[in-house]
Design a protein around this motif. Structure first.
Motif: not given
Length: 123
Positions: A6-18
């Motif tokens: 997906t191009s943009e983050p949305r509320l309640y998305d699960v992402w990998l982040m440092l």
């Protein structure tokens, strides 16, 4: 964990982040996070840490009931009291999105720990 584009983050998305350890500035590790707030620029906001340690049981700790469908590879919980500011460039990969019932439980967890300010990385 499986990645979804997906191009943009949305509320309640699960992402990998440092995620930086608050007690050790500059030290951290990549981990799943759930987006809990997005600033108007859509490029920054707040995330809550996700962990596979299911033994946590403090205010704001929310077990994810639909963890597999959300792109996680093991039972997980959201530590709503461990929030972090993010910039879009720090989000490494999207896993999925919380189910409606997990999103509602995370909202409850955030309400249970409202006095915890998000951690901001030191420049």
């Amino acid at each position: 964990m499986t990645a979804t584009q997906t191009s943009e983050p949305r509320l309640y998305d699960v992402w990998l982040m440092l995620v930086e350890f608050p007690d050790h500035p500059g030290v951290g590790k990549p981990r799943p996070v759930v987006i809990t707030d997005i600033d108007g620029d859509l490029l920054s906001g707040i995330v809550a840490k996700i962990t596979g340690n299911m033994s946590w049981d403090e205010a704001g700790d929310v077990p994810l009931l639909d963890w597999k469908a959300e792109g996680l590879d093991k039972p997980s919980l959201v530590r709503c009291s461990q929030r972090f500011y993010f910039n879009r460039s720090e989000l490494l990969r999207r896993f999925g999105r919380l189910s409606l019932r997990d999103a509602e439980h995370v909202n409850d967890g955030l309400a249970a720990s409202p006095d915890v300010p998000p951690h901001r990385r030191r420049a």
